[in-house]
Enzyme design. Structure first.
Site, PDB file in Angstrom:
ATOM      1  N   THR A 203       0.855  -1.185   0.000  1.00 21.39           N
ATOM      2  CA  THR A 203       0.000   0.000   0.000  1.00 21.39           C
ATOM      3  C   THR A 203       0.891   1.235   0.000  1.00 21.39           C
ATOM      4  OG1 THR A 203      -0.114   0.336   2.409  1.00 21.39           O
ATOM      5  CG2 THR A 203      -1.587  -1.324   1.456  1.00 21.39           C
ATOM      6  N   CYS A 204       0.278   2.396   0.084  1.00 19.34           N
ATOM      7  CA  CYS A 204       1.061   3.621   0.074  1.00 19.34           C
ATOM      8  C   CYS A 204       1.900   3.761   1.343  1.00 19.34           C
ATOM      9  CB  CYS A 204       0.149   4.830  -0.086  1.00 19.34           C
ATOM     10  SG  CYS A 204      -1.183   4.915   1.129  1.00 19.34           S
ATOM     11  N   ARG A 206       2.860   0.935   3.437  1.00 15.75           N
ATOM     12  CA  ARG A 206       3.586  -0.266   3.862  1.00 15.75           C
ATOM     13  C   ARG A 206       3.793  -1.230   2.710  1.00 15.75           C
ATOM     14  NH1 ARG A 206       2.017  -2.009   8.362  1.00 15.75           N
ATOM     15  NH2 ARG A 206       0.602  -0.302   8.858  1.00 15.75           N
ATOM     16  N   GLU A 270      -7.799   3.364  11.317  1.00 11.59           N
ATOM     17  CA  GLU A 270      -8.375   3.682   9.999  1.00 11.59           C
ATOM     18  C   GLU A 270      -8.870   2.407   9.326  1.00 11.59           C
ATOM     19  OE1 GLU A 270      -7.055   3.156   6.788  1.00 11.59           O
ATOM     20  OE2 GLU A 270      -5.010   2.476   7.120  1.00 11.59           O
ATOM     21  N   GLN A 276      -7.616  -3.576   2.379  1.00 12.50           N
ATOM     22  CA  GLN A 276      -6.374  -3.965   1.709  1.00 12.50           C
ATOM     23  C   GLN A 276      -5.908  -5.353   2.133  1.00 12.50           C
ATOM     24  OE1 GLN A 276      -4.293  -0.489   3.034  1.00 12.50           O
ATOM     25  NE2 GLN A 276      -4.686   0.665   1.140  1.00 12.50           N
ATOM     26  N   ALA A 360      -1.647  23.100  -2.211  1.00 13.09           N
ATOM     27  CA  ALA A 360      -1.352  21.780  -2.783  1.00 13.09           C
ATOM     28  C   ALA A 360      -0.214  21.101  -2.028  1.00 13.09           C
ATOM     29  CB  ALA A 360      -1.003  21.902  -4.266  1.00 13.09           C
TER      30      ALA A 360
END
Length: 629
Positions: A203-204, A206, A270, A276, A360
């Site tokens: 994932t982003c 891990r 979360e 996931q 941003a």
């Protein structure tokens, strides 16, 4: 004295064997020699401790008071202490040699290309599951069928985004990556793999590999996976070791369950990580399809069960506790505030509002992640001084992976136009000056929510005086954030209370699976015995049945004989199945008992030795027929 002589001999022999390892050029030499040395050293270390702290201690204490003997026995006690220390040091040295030799071996192997471009080990002296052990390997032990689970990976705790990107694997490639690892760990074309079961979670935040390996090959399996990661990432071992973590056995199980429950996440509790982990489970047990190009998973029995239980534990954590309730980051709280107040302030449902985000940077990124996690198709416009940076933000995998189908970027000189067309405005720039002022809202008629999460503020305080505007600042959000954080932290202990027995339960199940290959062998024996007896009986009946059906014509007699034989075959199969079930029922019950690793190993040894069994996969490797399923 005999024990001391034996201990001294062991120290001398172990030292010579350890020195010989330096000349070993292959993994099987290191693994075989060290697997013999280390248990022997441990055994004599225990004997030395018993001598020093057991009966010999009492003798020394009694005789130290005798005239002329006190000095002698003090020296003897010193010798015992030195022997204890030296054996302890020797064991650490042997373990160090084993690990360093294995590391060198696998790092060298990582540079050898197979015919198809993949890495493939070349040692034939390693027994890895469904194969015959080579002569160089130690004799089979009860743990040759005992599997152990491991996890190797890195996460947001230590590794930067740049490092995580080097190991990241797209979800569509998880199964192919797992297959590459299994193939890399294969010891020869005819033998099994050091790492036969793998599941990937990337994932982003891990990258983790969950895998199972035979327990007595733990060192080799761990070194093999690290060598594979070196090859895939292009990082050196020293670079990887700064970030990688490794867990084995119950620690690995506990880690997987905590990840699924959200206890190891960047944002405590979360929910996305559970989805996931579920994806990882589905991938690892997926069947391949040549027509569609679908790559099969490499989960296997152990890892598939581990991931399935991880999903179940993650669901329990969220349904039986409130670990996922209440946002804890400022950006998440800001989005939660919008979801809760949009109906009252704007007269609109949250999914129908138009959102403007000023800035941003990192805060804007977290805002988008939180927003798209709840409303993936919401209309969003990111306004920034540099248009290119705003566009890059929307294209980031962390953001785009959650939503953004209706998102766009605009330059700062069009801010007034975008704000006029928005229902909710989030200010998240790095500016130290006010950007949005009351004058930008004077001509506005419809209601607008202004949420300023910057410090210093980016929205002027006089905006609160505009009749159509409702302003929220950091102080308004902080109180909600702190309360939500305290609430989630209180729930952590309840989640761990859920996890603890679940870890023990699956660990017991994994240990009990060590008996499965032997039980399969027992079933094969019973089936083989039935086949032999049926063959003998069939010969006898074929001679006698024609006499029984003598009054029938030849064709009818043949059909009647065939029917009788088929009926007897069916009944024999039922009988042998009942006998097998009756024999194995107490074995199954015993293996399900909660006990430590040593007790479980003794049971597997007893099953193997008393019935003279061998793992069924070895019969298959020799080409012998399998038992009927």
């Amino acid at each position: 004295a005999a024990a001391l002589d034996a201990a001294a001999a062991a120290v001398e022999g172990a030292g010579g064997a350890a020195a010989a390892v330096d000349d070993a050029a292959a993994h099987d030499d290191v693994e075989a020699v060290m697997a013999k040395i280390i248990p022997q050293i441990s055994k004599f270390h225990k004997q030395a401790q018993l001598l020093r702290h057991g009966h010999m201690r009492e003798v020394i204490q009694r005789l130290q008071d005798k005239p002329g003997l006190a000095g002698t026995f003090s020296q003897f006690d010193t010798i015992l202490q030195q022997l204890d220390t030296q054996i302890h040091d020797l064991r650490h040295t042997a373990v160090g040699i084993r690990s360093s030799e294995l590391r060198t071996y696998f790092e060298n192997v990582a540079g050898v290309e197979g015919e198809d471009g993949s890495q493939e080990l070349v040692s034939d002296g390693i027994d890895q599951g469904p194969s015959e052990p080579a002569a160089a390997v130690i004799a089979p032990t009860p743990t040759e069928t005992m599997m152990e689970v491991h996890v190797i990976g890195l996460s947001h705790h230590k590794a930067s985004v740049e490092v995580r990107e080097k190991l990241a694997v797209q979800k569509a490639n998880w199964n192919r990556y797992a297959q590459e690892l299994v193939k890399f760990s294969r010891t020869s074309s005819s033998s099994g793999a050091l790492v036969p079961e793998v599941a990937v979670l990337s994932t982003c935040n891990r990258f983790e590999l969950y895998f199972a390996a035979q327990q007595f090959n733990r060192h080799a399996a761990l070194e093999c996976v690290k060598a594979f990661l070196m090859r895939k990432s292009g990082l050196s071992r020293e670079e990887l070791d700064q970030y990688l973590f490794t867990h084995s056995g119950e620690d690995a199980i506990n880690h997987v369950f905590e990840v699924s429950a959200g206890l190891d996440s960047l944002v405590l509790g979360e929910g996305q990580i559970l989805a996931q982990v579920k994806d990882s489970h589905q991938h690892c047990q997926k069947r391949g399809d040549d027509e569609s190009g679908e790559v099969a998973g490499s989960g296997g029995k152990i890892i598939s069960r581990l991931m399935m239980d991880a999903v179940r534990v993650g669901k329990r954590a969220r349904t039986e506790t409130r670990i996922g309730f209440g946002s804890v980051s400022v950006s998440s709280v800001a989005v939660e505030l919008m979801l809760l107040r949009s109906q009252a302030v704007l007269g609109k449902l949250a999914q129908n509002v138009r959102v403007c985000i000023l800035g941003a940077g990192e805060m804007s990124k977290l805002l988008l992640i939180a927003l798209f996690s709840k409303l993936p198709d919401v209309h969003v416009t990111v306004v920034n001084r540099t248009l290119e940076k705003a566009e890059q933000l929307l294209a980031m995998p962390d953001v785009r992976g959650r939503g953004g189908s209706n998102a766009k970027a605009m330059p700062m000189d069009r801010m007034a136009e975008v704000v006029a067309d928005s229902d909710v405005v989030f200010a998240a720039t790095g500016s130290k000056e006010v950007i949005l002022k009351a004058e930008h809202l004077q001509k506005r008629e419809q209601a607008v929510m202004l949420v300023d999460i910057c410090m210093p503020s980016n929205i002027a305080t006089d905006c609160a005086e505009v009749e159509s505007a409702k302003l929220y600042n950091v102080d308004d959000l902080k109180q909600v954030q702190e309360e939500n954080t305290r609430r989630r932290q209180r729930e952590m202990q309840q989640v761990r209370e859920i996890i603890r027995p679940e870890v023990e339960r699956i660990h017991q199940w994994i240990m009990s699976q060590a008996a499965a290959p032997y039980l399969c062998n027992l079933h094969s024996r019973l089936e083989h015995s039935r086949e032999e007896r049926m063959a003998q009986l069939a010969k006898q009946l074929q001679r006698k049945l024609p006499q029984v059906f003598a009054d029938l014509d030849e064709e009818d007699a043949a059909e009647a004989s065939k029917a009788v034989l088929e009926l007897m075959e069916q009944e024999a199969m039922k009988a042998i199945r009942h006998v097998s079930d009756d024999m194995c029922a107490p074995i199954y019950a015993a293996l399900k008992e909660v006990e430590d690793h040593e007790a479980k190993t003794h049971k597997v040894r007893a099953l193997r030795d008393m019935l003279k069994l061998e793992p069924e996969y070895k019969r298959r490797h020799r080409g012998e027929p399998q038992a009927a399923r």
